[in-house]
Scaffold this motif. Sequence first.
Motif, PDB file in Angstrom:
ATOM      1  N   ASN A  46     -11.162  19.756  49.384  1.00 43.27           N
ATOM      2  CA  ASN A  46     -11.196  20.747  48.293  1.00 43.27           C
ATOM      3  C   ASN A  46     -11.906  22.044  48.673  1.00 43.27           C
ATOM      4  O   ASN A  46     -12.374  22.793  47.820  1.00 43.27           O
ATOM      5  CB  ASN A  46     -11.829  20.152  47.035  1.00 43.27           C
ATOM      6  CG  ASN A  46     -13.324  19.944  47.152  1.00 43.27           C
ATOM      7  OD1 ASN A  46     -13.899  20.078  48.222  1.00 43.27           O
ATOM      8  ND2 ASN A  46     -13.953  19.608  46.042  1.00 43.27           N
ATOM      9  N   CYS A  47     -11.976  22.333  49.948  1.00 48.96           N
ATOM     10  CA  CYS A  47     -12.712  23.491  50.442  1.00 48.96           C
ATOM     11  C   CYS A  47     -12.187  24.801  49.842  1.00 48.96           C
ATOM     12  O   CYS A  47     -12.972  25.663  49.430  1.00 48.96           O
ATOM     13  CB  CYS A  47     -12.632  23.520  51.961  1.00 48.96           C
ATOM     14  SG  CYS A  47     -13.917  24.502  52.710  1.00 48.96           S
ATOM     15  N   VAL A  50     -20.703  19.348  58.121  1.00 47.73           N
ATOM     16  CA  VAL A  50     -20.978  20.646  58.723  1.00 47.73           C
ATOM     17  C   VAL A  50     -19.690  21.439  58.999  1.00 47.73           C
ATOM     18  O   VAL A  50     -19.641  22.648  58.782  1.00 47.73           O
ATOM     19  CB  VAL A  50     -21.872  20.510  59.974  1.00 47.73           C
ATOM     20  CG1 VAL A  50     -21.119  19.948  61.148  1.00 47.73           C
ATOM     21  CG2 VAL A  50     -22.510  21.836  60.316  1.00 47.73           C
ATOM     22  N   ARG A  51     -18.638  20.792  59.447  1.00 50.34           N
ATOM     23  CA  ARG A  51     -17.374  21.506  59.681  1.00 50.34           C
ATOM     24  C   ARG A  51     -16.799  22.045  58.378  1.00 50.34           C
ATOM     25  O   ARG A  51     -16.243  23.141  58.344  1.00 50.34           O
ATOM     26  CB  ARG A  51     -16.344  20.595  60.338  1.00 50.34           C
ATOM     27  CG  ARG A  51     -16.687  20.264  61.751  1.00 50.34           C
ATOM     28  CD  ARG A  51     -15.620  19.414  62.378  1.00 50.34           C
ATOM     29  NE  ARG A  51     -15.496  19.931  63.727  1.00 50.34           N
ATOM     30  CZ  ARG A  51     -14.394  19.905  64.417  1.00 50.34           C
ATOM     31  NH1 ARG A  51     -13.311  19.396  63.909  1.00 50.34           N
ATOM     32  NH2 ARG A  51     -14.376  20.388  65.622  1.00 50.34           N
ATOM     33  N   THR A  52     -16.932  21.270  57.333  1.00 47.28           N
ATOM     34  CA  THR A  52     -16.416  21.698  56.037  1.00 47.28           C
ATOM     35  C   THR A  52     -17.217  22.894  55.534  1.00 47.28           C
ATOM     36  O   THR A  52     -16.644  23.832  54.981  1.00 47.28           O
ATOM     37  CB  THR A  52     -16.472  20.527  55.028  1.00 47.28           C
ATOM     38  OG1 THR A  52     -15.763  19.413  55.591  1.00 47.28           O
ATOM     39  CG2 THR A  52     -15.845  20.902  53.714  1.00 47.28           C
ATOM     40  N   PHE A  53     -18.530  22.880  55.729  1.00 43.53           N
ATOM     41  CA  PHE A  53     -19.341  24.037  55.340  1.00 43.53           C
ATOM     42  C   PHE A  53     -18.974  25.254  56.177  1.00 43.53           C
ATOM     43  O   PHE A  53     -18.951  26.378  55.666  1.00 43.53           O
ATOM     44  CB  PHE A  53     -20.840  23.722  55.444  1.00 43.53           C
ATOM     45  CG  PHE A  53     -21.348  22.908  54.299  1.00 43.53           C
ATOM     46  CD1 PHE A  53     -21.477  23.455  53.036  1.00 43.53           C
ATOM     47  CD2 PHE A  53     -21.666  21.573  54.464  1.00 43.53           C
ATOM     48  CE1 PHE A  53     -21.934  22.705  51.964  1.00 43.53           C
ATOM     49  CE2 PHE A  53     -22.118  20.810  53.404  1.00 43.53           C
ATOM     50  CZ  PHE A  53     -22.250  21.372  52.149  1.00 43.53           C
ATOM     51  N   GLY A  54     -18.689  25.050  57.447  1.00 46.48           N
ATOM     52  CA  GLY A  54     -18.236  26.157  58.296  1.00 46.48           C
ATOM     53  C   GLY A  54     -16.936  26.748  57.781  1.00 46.48           C
ATOM     54  O   GLY A  54     -16.771  27.973  57.713  1.00 46.48           O
ATOM     55  N   LYS A  55     -16.003  25.887  57.423  1.00 47.37           N
ATOM     56  CA  LYS A  55     -14.725  26.352  56.866  1.00 47.37           C
ATOM     57  C   LYS A  55     -14.956  27.107  55.561  1.00 47.37           C
ATOM     58  O   LYS A  55     -14.346  28.155  55.316  1.00 47.37           O
ATOM     59  CB  LYS A  55     -13.795  25.158  56.636  1.00 47.37           C
ATOM     60  CG  LYS A  55     -12.437  25.542  56.102  1.00 47.37           C
ATOM     61  CD  LYS A  55     -11.545  24.321  55.934  1.00 47.37           C
ATOM     62  CE  LYS A  55     -10.217  24.715  55.325  1.00 47.37           C
ATOM     63  NZ  LYS A  55      -9.374  23.539  55.070  1.00 47.37           N
ATOM     64  N   LEU A  56     -15.850  26.579  54.729  1.00 45.15           N
ATOM     65  CA  LEU A  56     -16.160  27.250  53.465  1.00 45.15           C
ATOM     66  C   LEU A  56     -16.726  28.644  53.721  1.00 45.15           C
ATOM     67  O   LEU A  56     -16.323  29.614  53.067  1.00 45.15           O
ATOM     68  CB  LEU A  56     -17.148  26.417  52.649  1.00 45.15           C
ATOM     69  CG  LEU A  56     -17.623  27.048  51.341  1.00 45.15           C
ATOM     70  CD1 LEU A  56     -16.451  27.286  50.387  1.00 45.15           C
ATOM     71  CD2 LEU A  56     -18.684  26.177  50.687  1.00 45.15           C
ATOM     72  N   CYS A  57     -17.615  28.778  54.676  1.00 50.36           N
ATOM     73  CA  CYS A  57     -18.190  30.086  55.006  1.00 50.36           C
ATOM     74  C   CYS A  57     -17.102  31.057  55.452  1.00 50.36           C
ATOM     75  O   CYS A  57     -17.099  32.226  55.051  1.00 50.36           O
ATOM     76  CB  CYS A  57     -19.266  29.956  56.077  1.00 50.36           C
ATOM     77  SG  CYS A  57     -20.778  29.180  55.472  1.00 50.36           S
ATOM     78  N   ALA A  58     -16.169  30.581  56.267  1.00 54.63           N
ATOM     79  CA  ALA A  58     -15.065  31.436  56.725  1.00 54.63           C
ATOM     80  C   ALA A  58     -14.199  31.873  55.540  1.00 54.63           C
ATOM     81  O   ALA A  58     -13.800  33.038  55.456  1.00 54.63           O
ATOM     82  CB  ALA A  58     -14.224  30.697  57.764  1.00 54.63           C
ATOM     83  N   LEU A  59     -13.934  30.961  54.621  1.00 50.57           N
ATOM     84  CA  LEU A  59     -13.143  31.302  53.431  1.00 50.57           C
ATOM     85  C   LEU A  59     -13.871  32.318  52.548  1.00 50.57           C
ATOM     86  O   LEU A  59     -13.256  33.230  51.996  1.00 50.57           O
ATOM     87  CB  LEU A  59     -12.810  30.047  52.628  1.00 50.57           C
ATOM     88  CG  LEU A  59     -11.788  29.107  53.252  1.00 50.57           C
ATOM     89  CD1 LEU A  59     -11.775  27.770  52.518  1.00 50.57           C
ATOM     90  CD2 LEU A  59     -10.405  29.746  53.231  1.00 50.57           C
TER      91      LEU A  59
END
Length: 109
Positions: free
Chosen positions: A22-23, A59-68
Motif C-alpha cells: 500500500n505504499c 526499510v525498502r518500503t520506507f525508501g520507496k515511500l520517500c521516493a514517492l
Amino acid sequence: SEARASVATQIKLILNRLVETNCEEVSKDILALKLESVELLESLVEQLYEKAVNETKWVRTFGKLCALLEKGALHEKVEGLAEGAETTFRVMLKQHCQKAFDEDLAKWH
C-alpha cells in the motif's frame, strides 16, 4: 499548536499502516495532509527516519515511500519555502540521516 500536534499524529497513524502493498496509497495520504510549515515537514522526516531505523524489515518500503513523496513534490506544499529553496523534503531527509550518522559515529570514537 494543536493543529500541528494533530497533523503529527495523523502522520504517525498513516505511517503505521505502511506495508509493501500500500505504499502508493500511503504516499497519497501523506501528500493530502496539510504539511504547510517547515516544522511539520521536519516532523514527517523524523518519523520516517525513526520508523525506517527501528523497523528494518520495512526499510525498502520506507525508501520507496520517500521516493514517492519526493516525486509528489511534497516540498512545494510547504509555506515559507522559496522556489529552489534548500529546505526540500529530500534535503531535510539527507540532513537528518547525516546528523544521525555523525552522532552515532561520535559515540564510537
